[in-house]
Design an enzyme around this catalytic site. Structure first.
Site, PDB file in Angstrom:
ATOM      1  CG  ASP A 102      35.890  54.639  19.645  1.00 17.12           C
ATOM      2  OD1 ASP A 102      34.727  54.310  19.355  1.00 17.12           O
ATOM      3  OD2 ASP A 102      36.680  55.134  18.813  1.00 17.12           O
TER       4      ASP A 102
ATOM      5  CG  ASP B 171      32.491  55.901  13.021  1.00 19.13           C
ATOM      6  OD1 ASP B 171      32.630  56.956  13.663  1.00 19.13           O
ATOM      7  OD2 ASP B 171      33.015  54.824  13.362  1.00 19.13           O
TER       8      ASP B 171
END
Length: 696
Positions: free
Chosen positions: A519, A451
């Site tokens: 997301d 990430d």
């Protein structure tokens, strides 16, 4: 295939050709980009009279292969360099080299002692042209050359009355939104100055003349940049109707790097594609090229995964993860991923980033026992990391506060309570290598979700000889670190994530197995995000999750398990809900969807994509074709007055053949109009379907 004539070069791919020529004045001019032509036809184009010059205009503008700064040019240059005394470039041709499917054209600037090599590659199985540029300071001594701008390539498009520009814009949770607008005269900049690819746009653009292209017909020119840092693509419509597109690393001319004698710099690849098959044909060509030549192990289908983040947040424990893993395995999941909060003192987003050892309170014996339990359930085991970031409240930052990007005397800006480590520094890369290699060597990890949750803000490098090079060398350091980890741990797959879709580009895709698309897991929102994503990238890398309803992360919308699964089945299927709260009926239904996905997975992930109806009011649908098999995914967003949704005509199938629906046994003939039986309920519930067809 590459053919060469008298200062003429012709590259030919699957169905298209690209031609260029060198003049007696060492000007490298564009000749042709489009359908296949012969070398004789390219020579005829070269013999055509040059356009007449006019006052205040340059006959070179919009016609050069790689416009440099200096001389009779007024367009945006692809290359801008300087020393203390001289700015700009004046080159002479130094020779050409053909090495397999790569053409190299070399030039020298004797004043700067700068060698410039333009690289072209067009493979026999594709119409994608890969272009990049190498700069080398050839002097044994002398002043360094400052490279203010070095684009990978410039693309020249012919004059047309009108051009339409397609691009992908967005923001966090609304990435890859497709927009098509008329290309006005002047310059249009697509860019990111955030240090990563960015949620705000993918480095891709496409143009079609007169806005005439459809999904399956018309000429489309496209280009995509393989770079995971700040970038810029400049699209210029010139006064005479020509179009020039330049693209490369960096977002302005503030400086990329300095080349000392003996040093060199190679740009990222800026790939281009001409297609006569409309936007859909262009997408399928991009997908096929990436599967064949970009994505690692591309023809190995990606497994169904479960990620525990939305079930647990930061409050995780080993017993809890074991319970989730057991439910996931019973559902048919193939990869179990522990997300954030397994390491250091990571009990919130305020601490622990940078300390990549298991939290001793939560995992007293490390991650090994959980990994072995997951393997015993028949699943692979994965973890989440964010190696480029650090919390000020971490052992790493307390030991090395100088390792983060910062400016001396300035407050260090935090986003998400994070600072960015400077991967341009060799000592930072060495530490991360040691930490991550030790982790992967000591624990049976099969998958790493990598990430990157904040942008550059204080991109300073105190003490560096040329601090500006941080912008490119951080990305080079990232690439080198991932490449080294993959080489040392070949059985580990990697996913690129950046707060969702903030780092998706050809550069990161050349070294990772899939990307986290957004997301936003709302299944209706995801349809538009996935529509834009598929303009360039294949379903094989597009991760999509089924999460809980209502969608508490974003909008509170309720949707059926059917709609959530069919939405996520358009890419690499994942599950991210709290399985401990799912009823027995929901778990049983989910098991059926996972089983169905595994059956259609080779077609979805590796087949050709046809976009039948775009997301919007009413019905949307996509179709995948691989060999004799066809899969159609359909979603009904709304239904007025109980009307039947419109029928769908399938594409990419044999019009003379018959097809059997594997779900109903019905036989269809040729490019049938598909009657799908979708219907929304009285409450306006969304509906979705999966249809499988097989030839013969």
């Amino acid at each position: 295939m590459i053919e060469a004539g008298d200062r003429i070069w012709l590259l030919t791919g699957a169905s298209g050709s690209y031609a260029l020529r060198l003049t007696e004045r060492h000007e490298l001019l564009h000749l042709h980009w489009g359908p296949r032509i012969s070398l004789a036809a390219a020579e005829a184009l070269a013999a055509a009279p040059a356009p007449a010059g006019r006052g205040f205009e340059s006959p070179l503008d919009g016609r050069e292969e790689y416009p440099v700064e200096g001389g009779p040019r007024f367009v945006r240059p692809a290359l801008s360099v300087r020393t203390d005394e001289v700015r700009g470039t004046a080159w002479v041709f130094a020779g050409d080299t053909v090495d397999g499917d790569e053409l190299r054209l070399s030039f020298d600037d004797p004043v700067h002692r700068l060698a410039i090599t333009l690289h072209y590659r067009m493979r026999d199985d594709s119409d994608v042209i890969e272009r990049w540029t190498t700069l080398a300071h050839t002097g044994p001594d002398g002043p360094p050359v400052e490279v203010l701008r070095a684009d990978a390539a410039a693309w020249a498009l012919p004059a047309r009355d009108r051009w339409r520009l397609s691009r992908l814009h967005g923001r966090w949770a609304a990435e890859t939104q497709l927009e098509r607008t008329e290309l006005a005269y002047g310059e249009h900049l697509l860019s990111s100055r955030r240090g990563h690819t960015g949620h705000q746009g993918l480095p891709w653009a496409a143009l079609d003349a007169d806005g005439a292209a459809t999904e399956e017909s018309g000429e489309v020119y496209g280009c995509a940049l393989g770079w995971s840092g700040s970038w810029r693509i400049a699209v210029q419509r010139l006064p005479d109707g020509l179009v020039q597109i330049t693209g490369g690393a960096g977002y302005d001319e503030s400086g990329l790097l300095r080349l000392a004698p003996g040093e060199s710099y190679t740009t990222p690849v800026f790939a281009g594609l001409w297609s006569a098959g409309g936007f859909g044909g262009a997408s399928r060509a991009w997908h096929a090229w990436q599967l064949a030549h970009v994505i690692p192990d591309a023809f190995e289908p990606r497994p169904v995964l479960y990620n525990s983040w939305e079930a647990t947040g930061f409050d995780i424990a080993e017993d809890q993860q074991r319970a989730l893993a057991e439910r996931a395995a019973a559902m048919g999941v193939e990869l179990f991923v522990v997300d954030d909060a397994w390491f250091g003192q990571r009990v919130s987003d305020r601490a622990g980033l940078g300390d990549w050892t298991p939290n001793p309170q939560r995992f007293p014996e490390g991650l090994g026992p959980l990994a072995r339990h997951v393997h015993g359930l028949g699943m692979r085991f994965g973890i989440w990391v964010e190696p480029e970031m650090v919390n000020p409240d971490s052992d790493l930052y307390r030991a090395h506060p100088d390792w983060v990007q910062h400016f001396p005397g300035r407050e260090r800006t935090e986003f998400r309570n994070q600072l960015v480590l400077n991967l341009a520094r060799p000592d930072v890369r060495a530490h991360l290598w040691e930490s991550l290699d030790a982790l992967l060597s000591s624990t049976p990890v099969d998958y790493v979700k990598w990430d990157f949750n904040r942008c550059f803000s204080d991109a300073g490098w105190p003490g560096a000889d040329y601090p500006q090079r941080l912008w490119t060398e951080h990305v080079d350091g990232l690439y080198a670190l991932i490449d080294r980890l993959r080489a040392a741990h070949p059985g580990v797959a990697f996913e690129s994530c950046s707060g969702g879709g903030g780092r998706i580009d050809l550069g990161i895709l050349s070294r990772t197995d899939q990307v986290w698309t957004s997301d936003n897991t709302d299944p209706l929102d995801r349809l538009a995000i996935q529509e834009g994503f598929g303009q360039l990238h294949p379903a094989r890398v597009m991760a999509a999750w089924v999460t809980d309803s209502p969608n508490v992360q974003l909008n509170g919308r309720r949707s059926s398990l059917r709609f959530r699964f069919v939405s996520a089945m358009a890419g690499v299927l994942g599950v991210g809900g709290d399985l401990t709260e799912w009823s027995a009926a929901e778990l049983d239904e989910a098991r059926g969807w996972v089983e169905l996905y595994k059956e259609i997975r080779p077609v979805v992930q590796l087949g050709e994509l046809y976009r039948l109806r775009a997301p919007g009011p009413g019905l949307s649908a996509v179709q995948y074709v691989r060999g004799a098999d066809t899969v159609v995914l359909m979603w009904l967003h709304a239904q007025r007055y109980g009307e039947e949704p419109p029928a769908l005509r399938l594409r990419g199938i044999d019009p003379e053949a018959t097809y059997t629906c594997l779900d109903t046994g019905a036989v269809h003939h040729g490019s049938v109009l598909l009657h799908h039986g979708l219907r929304t309920g009285l409450r306006g519930d969304l509906d979705a379907r999966v249809v499988r067809l097989r030839r013969g």
